[in-house]
Design an enzyme around this catalytic site. Structure first.
Site, PDB file in Angstrom:
ATOM      1  CE  LYS A  61      -3.527  -1.036  -0.631  1.00 41.02           C
ATOM      2  NZ  LYS A  61      -3.820  -1.820  -1.920  1.00 41.02           N
ATOM      3  N   GLY A  63       2.167   2.540  -2.853  1.00 42.32           N
ATOM      4  CA  GLY A  63       2.234   3.204  -4.223  1.00 42.32           C
ATOM      5  C   GLY A  63       2.847   2.088  -5.305  1.00 42.32           C
ATOM      6  CD1 TRP A  66       1.065   6.538  -9.991  1.00 34.61           C
ATOM      7  CD2 TRP A  66       1.234   7.219  -7.829  1.00 34.61           C
ATOM      8  NE1 TRP A  66       1.264   7.987  -9.870  1.00 34.61           N
ATOM      9  CE2 TRP A  66       1.361   8.619  -8.781  1.00 34.61           C
ATOM     10  CE3 TRP A  66       1.444   7.231  -6.493  1.00 34.61           C
ATOM     11  CZ2 TRP A  66       1.280   9.735  -8.320  1.00 34.61           C
ATOM     12  CZ3 TRP A  66       1.323   8.843  -5.935  1.00 34.61           C
ATOM     13  CH2 TRP A  66       1.433   9.858  -7.014  1.00 34.61           C
ATOM     14  CG  HIS A 122       4.121  -6.222  -1.138  1.00 37.74           C
ATOM     15  ND1 HIS A 122       4.392  -4.874  -1.749  1.00 37.74           N
ATOM     16  CD2 HIS A 122       2.732  -6.419  -1.587  1.00 37.74           C
ATOM     17  CE1 HIS A 122       3.126  -4.467  -2.343  1.00 37.74           C
ATOM     18  NE2 HIS A 122       2.308  -5.267  -2.115  1.00 37.74           N
ATOM     19  CB  SER A 152      -3.256   2.778   2.498  1.00 33.49           C
ATOM     20  OG  SER A 152      -3.479   2.451   1.093  1.00 33.49           O
ATOM     21  CE1 TYR A 207       0.392   7.066  -3.028  1.00 34.53           C
ATOM     22  CE2 TYR A 207       0.457   8.929  -1.418  1.00 34.53           C
ATOM     23  CZ  TYR A 207      -0.157   7.900  -2.511  1.00 34.53           C
ATOM     24  OH  TYR A 207      -1.594   8.123  -2.725  1.00 34.53           O
ATOM     25  CG  PHE A 243      -6.317   8.799  -7.337  1.00 33.34           C
ATOM     26  CD1 PHE A 243      -5.906   7.625  -6.575  1.00 33.34           C
ATOM     27  CD2 PHE A 243      -7.653   9.116  -7.095  1.00 33.34           C
ATOM     28  CE1 PHE A 243      -6.804   6.990  -5.851  1.00 33.34           C
ATOM     29  CE2 PHE A 243      -8.631   8.484  -6.282  1.00 33.34           C
ATOM     30  CZ  PHE A 243      -8.223   7.316  -5.445  1.00 33.34           C
ATOM     31  CG  MET A 246      -3.204   5.159 -13.042  1.00 32.40           C
ATOM     32  SD  MET A 246      -1.794   4.721 -11.790  1.00 32.40           S
ATOM     33  CE  MET A 246      -2.042   3.117 -11.255  1.00 32.40           C
ATOM     34  CG  PHE A 269      -6.522  -1.619  -5.712  1.00 33.19           C
ATOM     35  CD1 PHE A 269      -5.976  -2.689  -4.903  1.00 33.19           C
ATOM     36  CD2 PHE A 269      -5.753  -0.695  -6.227  1.00 33.19           C
ATOM     37  CE1 PHE A 269      -4.812  -3.072  -4.757  1.00 33.19           C
ATOM     38  CE2 PHE A 269      -4.296  -0.911  -6.246  1.00 33.19           C
ATOM     39  CZ  PHE A 269      -3.818  -1.954  -5.441  1.00 33.19           C
ATOM     40  CE  LYS A 272     -10.584   9.804   2.313  1.00 30.37           C
ATOM     41  NZ  LYS A 272     -10.592  10.287   3.543  1.00 30.37           N
ATOM     42  N   GLY A 273      -5.853   7.973  -2.469  1.00 30.34           N
ATOM     43  CA  GLY A 273      -4.728   8.321  -2.997  1.00 30.34           C
ATOM     44  C   GLY A 273      -4.350   9.788  -2.491  1.00 30.34           C
TER      45      GLY A 273
END
Ligand code: A3P
Length: 309
Positions: A61, A63, A66, A122, A152, A207, A243, A246, A269, A272-273
């Site tokens: 979570k 980023g 992105w 991860h 997140s 981020y 955001f 995407m 998913f 809010k970004g």
């Protein structure tokens, strides 16, 4: 071709049916990992990338998606259609992910692709298969400030039906602080890559920097990849990876994962970004406890995180 791939991935998840459940975690070298990852650990550790493969590493979570989208667009000179050839997890496989059959594992997907591949992980630094460093692969690490990362992850664990139950938010904060969540301690994660970034030529991004000035960070990634794209293409990439764009892009918004796994009616998913959403979730008392503990856990490093207070 693209449609077939996407369909088969979706179908595989649908077929797995009742085998999908909130899997327990099992520790590998003290790091809690989803049980299927732990069962397959030997083959993950033995993975040998090609020197041309690129690793995108993050704590969950921070980023990842992105950054995967930015890099894919950079590698395709900003060609939006090319980057809609398949959903994110097919275009850029998740190295360690293993789920019940017939869902293809990250390693299954990688086997079918020719290098250079864009590989997501991860895993904390100490669990990254050593062949990445032996082969001098490039790697991008994205870090996100702890409290937003936690919030997140909390919403993600509510909607991702393969992750352990998050439980109440107060208890979740405690699990985050003690490194009990899947993929372990955020503190060890951000520190592990930070300590190795120079020796291993890892591009370490934040981020919050990406939010503050996406163009600057897209250009930073471009230079790291030894690419040189026109100003116009860079602007297009910044726009395509906003955001909003995407969130509306079915190849980037994880609508490829059906609701028994990702229930986006609970939390999308692309949620809010934003930077600083933690302020809507932490009580003053929770903030105090968290910040005091943060000082202790992070006292040995000076990583320039922002928006902690
Ligand atoms: P929020 O839950 O705070 O909204 P990951 O890809 O590592 O799982 O990270 C997901 C987080 O990144 C989510 O954060 C998601 O909304 C955010 N995100 C995804 N794409 C983004 C973008 N283009 N701009 C800003 N944030 C984005």
């Amino acid at each position: 071709m693209t449609e077939e791939k996407e369909l088969s991935y979706k179908e595989a998840i649908e077929k797995a049916g009742s085998a999908i459940t909130r899997f327990p975690v099992i520790k590998i070298q003290d790091v809690p990992l989803m049980s299927h990852i732990a069962y397959n650990w030997d083959s993950i550790w033995a993975f040998r990338p090609d020197p041309s493969d690129l690793l995108i590493a993050t704590y969950p979570k921070a980023g990842t998606t992105w950054t995967q989208e930015i890099v894919d667009l950079l590698l395709h000179n900003g060609d939006a259609d090319a980057c809609k050839r398949a959903p994110t997890p097919v275009r850029s496989p998740f190295l360690e992910i293993c789920s019940p059959p017939p869902i293809p594992s990250g390693l299954d997907l990688l086997k079918k692709m020719d290098p250079p591949r864009l590989i997501k992980t991860h895993l904390p630094f100490k669990l990254v298969p050593p062949a990445f460093w032996e082969n001098k692969c490039k790697a991008i690490y994205v870090a996100r400030n702890a409290k937003d990362n936690l919030v997140s992850y909390y919403y993600f664990d509510l909607m991702n039906k393969t992750q352990p139950e998050p439980g109440p938010f107060a208890g979740y904060i405690h699990k985050f602080m003690t490194g009990e969540l899947s993929w372990g301690s955020w503190y060890d994660h951000v520190k592990g890559y930070w300590m190795e970034r120079e020796k291993k030529n890892i591009l370490y991004l934040f981020y919050e920097d990406m939010k503050e000035n996406p163009r600057r960070e897209v250009e930073r990634i471009m230079r790291y990849l030894d690419l040189s794209l026109s100003d116009e293409v860079i602007s297009q990439i910044v726009e395509l990876t906003s955001f909003k764009n995407m969130k509306d892009n079915p190849m980037a918004n994880y609508s490829c994962i059906p609701s028994p796994v990702f229930d986006q009616s609970i939390s999308p998913f692309m949620r809010k970004g934003e930077v600083g959403d933690w302020k809507n979730h932490f009580s003053p008392e929770q903030t105090k406890i968290f910040d005091e503990d943060y000082e202790k856990q992070m006292k040995d490093v000076n990583i320039p995180f922002r928006s902690l207070i």
